[in-house]
Design a protein around this motif. Structure first.
Motif, PDB file in Angstrom:
ATOM      1  N   LYS A  92      10.933  12.738  -1.939  1.00  0.00           N
ATOM      2  CA  LYS A  92      10.321  12.048  -3.076  1.00  0.00           C
ATOM      3  C   LYS A  92       9.960  10.612  -2.704  1.00  0.00           C
ATOM      4  O   LYS A  92       8.889  10.116  -3.077  1.00  0.00           O
ATOM      5  N   ASP A  93      10.829   9.956  -1.963  1.00  0.00           N
ATOM      6  CA  ASP A  93      10.562   8.597  -1.514  1.00  0.00           C
ATOM      7  C   ASP A  93       9.346   8.567  -0.583  1.00  0.00           C
ATOM      8  O   ASP A  93       8.483   7.695  -0.704  1.00  0.00           O
ATOM      9  N   LEU A  94       9.243   9.525   0.315  1.00  0.00           N
ATOM     10  CA  LEU A  94       8.117   9.588   1.240  1.00  0.00           C
ATOM     11  C   LEU A  94       6.799   9.799   0.495  1.00  0.00           C
ATOM     12  O   LEU A  94       5.776   9.224   0.853  1.00  0.00           O
ATOM     13  N   TYR A 110      11.261  -0.247  13.059  1.00  0.00           N
ATOM     14  CA  TYR A 110      10.235  -1.061  12.414  1.00  0.00           C
ATOM     15  C   TYR A 110       9.736  -0.337  11.167  1.00  0.00           C
ATOM     16  O   TYR A 110       9.952   0.856  10.993  1.00  0.00           O
ATOM     17  N   ASP A 111       9.064  -1.080  10.300  1.00  0.00           N
ATOM     18  CA  ASP A 111       8.462  -0.523   9.097  1.00  0.00           C
ATOM     19  C   ASP A 111       6.952  -0.467   9.275  1.00  0.00           C
ATOM     20  O   ASP A 111       6.361  -1.346   9.908  1.00  0.00           O
ATOM     21  N   VAL A 112       6.336   0.593   8.724  1.00  0.00           N
ATOM     22  CA  VAL A 112       4.886   0.773   8.798  1.00  0.00           C
ATOM     23  C   VAL A 112       4.356   1.161   7.422  1.00  0.00           C
ATOM     24  O   VAL A 112       5.101   1.598   6.549  1.00  0.00           O
ATOM     25  N   LEU A 113       3.064   1.003   7.263  1.00  0.00           N
ATOM     26  CA  LEU A 113       2.395   1.453   6.053  1.00  0.00           C
ATOM     27  C   LEU A 113       2.491   2.972   5.982  1.00  0.00           C
ATOM     28  O   LEU A 113       2.226   3.664   6.961  1.00  0.00           O
ATOM     29  N   ASN A 114       2.868   3.495   4.831  1.00  0.00           N
ATOM     30  CA  ASN A 114       2.962   4.948   4.638  1.00  0.00           C
ATOM     31  C   ASN A 114       1.580   5.493   4.286  1.00  0.00           C
ATOM     32  O   ASN A 114       1.059   5.216   3.212  1.00  0.00           O
ATOM     33  N   LEU A 115       1.005   6.258   5.178  1.00  0.00           N
ATOM     34  CA  LEU A 115      -0.294   6.877   4.970  1.00  0.00           C
ATOM     35  C   LEU A 115      -0.171   8.359   4.620  1.00  0.00           C
ATOM     36  O   LEU A 115      -1.165   9.022   4.344  1.00  0.00           O
ATOM     37  N   ALA A 116       1.040   8.889   4.668  1.00  0.00           N
ATOM     38  CA  ALA A 116       1.287  10.325   4.649  1.00  0.00           C
ATOM     39  C   ALA A 116       0.992  10.998   3.313  1.00  0.00           C
ATOM     40  O   ALA A 116       1.479  10.576   2.267  1.00  0.00           O
ATOM     41  N   ASN A 117       0.192  12.059   3.382  1.00  0.00           N
ATOM     42  CA  ASN A 117      -0.073  12.959   2.257  1.00  0.00           C
ATOM     43  C   ASN A 117       0.460  14.318   2.671  1.00  0.00           C
ATOM     44  O   ASN A 117       0.059  14.853   3.706  1.00  0.00           O
TER      45      ASN A 117
END
Length: 183
Positions: A92-94, A110-117
């Motif tokens: 759910k967080d993803l 590291y942290d990255v922008l979440n682009l995942a669908n």
């Protein structure tokens, strides 16, 4: 269908803005749940920005997994409740988070922008618990009228291998689909 096409179009039109909705396709084995989405992943978006797995616990949520980095589309094939239920809070967080934490082995995290669908396929009726008011998942039941239609699936598979078909689908999603009613 309009929602599903707009969901795909969003990934083509603005891949930096993920949809915050995961798709679940439920249907009998052999209905062709992933054939169009495998085409979308490989030929429309490209394999570098698409990812497919049948082991989300290790490939997506594993301690040192980097499979989500720079990925726009994730096809999670043939999920089952035993594997996915313990991961629901992370899943759910993803689906909704704008960033994600990546922890490569023997390298700084590291942290990255979440682009995942995310798009899931399943043969089972209830692979995950979805509450009636849940906003992060959209479930579609697949039509089974083409099960065992090898002529149809052979033709479709061959057709989807053509570069001009991939380009035409990309252009259709990019130029012809208005995603604004679904944002």
């Amino acid at each position: 269908l309009d929602f599903l096409v707009a969901w795909l179009a969003q990934q083509v039109q603005d891949p930096a803005q993920h949809t915050t909705v995961a798709i679940l396709l439920q249907g009998l084995q052999g209905v062709g749940k992933d054939i169009i989405f495998e085409f979308f992943r490989k030929h429309v978006l490209g394999e570098r920005v698409g990812f497919k797995t049948s082991k989300p616990s290790s490939d997506i949520f594993g301690e040192h997994s980097v499979s989500l980095h720079d990925r726009v589309f994730l096809l999670v094939d043939d999920i089952n409740g035993n594997e996915i239920r313990p991961l629901m809070s992370r899943l759910k967080d993803l689906v909704t988070s704008h960033t994600m934490h990546v922890n490569p082995k023997n390298q700084p995290a590291y942290d990255v922008l979440n682009l995942a669908n995310l798009l899931f396929t399943t043969n089972t009726s209830n692979p995950i618990q979805i509450d009636p008011q849940e906003r992060r998942f959209s479930v579609f039941e697949c039509n089974s009228s083409r099960i065992d239609d090898t002529v149809y699936f052979s033709w479709l598979f061959k057709y989807l291998q053509r570069d001009d078909v991939a380009r035409a689908f990309f252009q259709y999603l990019y130029y012809r689909i208005d995603v604004s009613p679904f944002l």
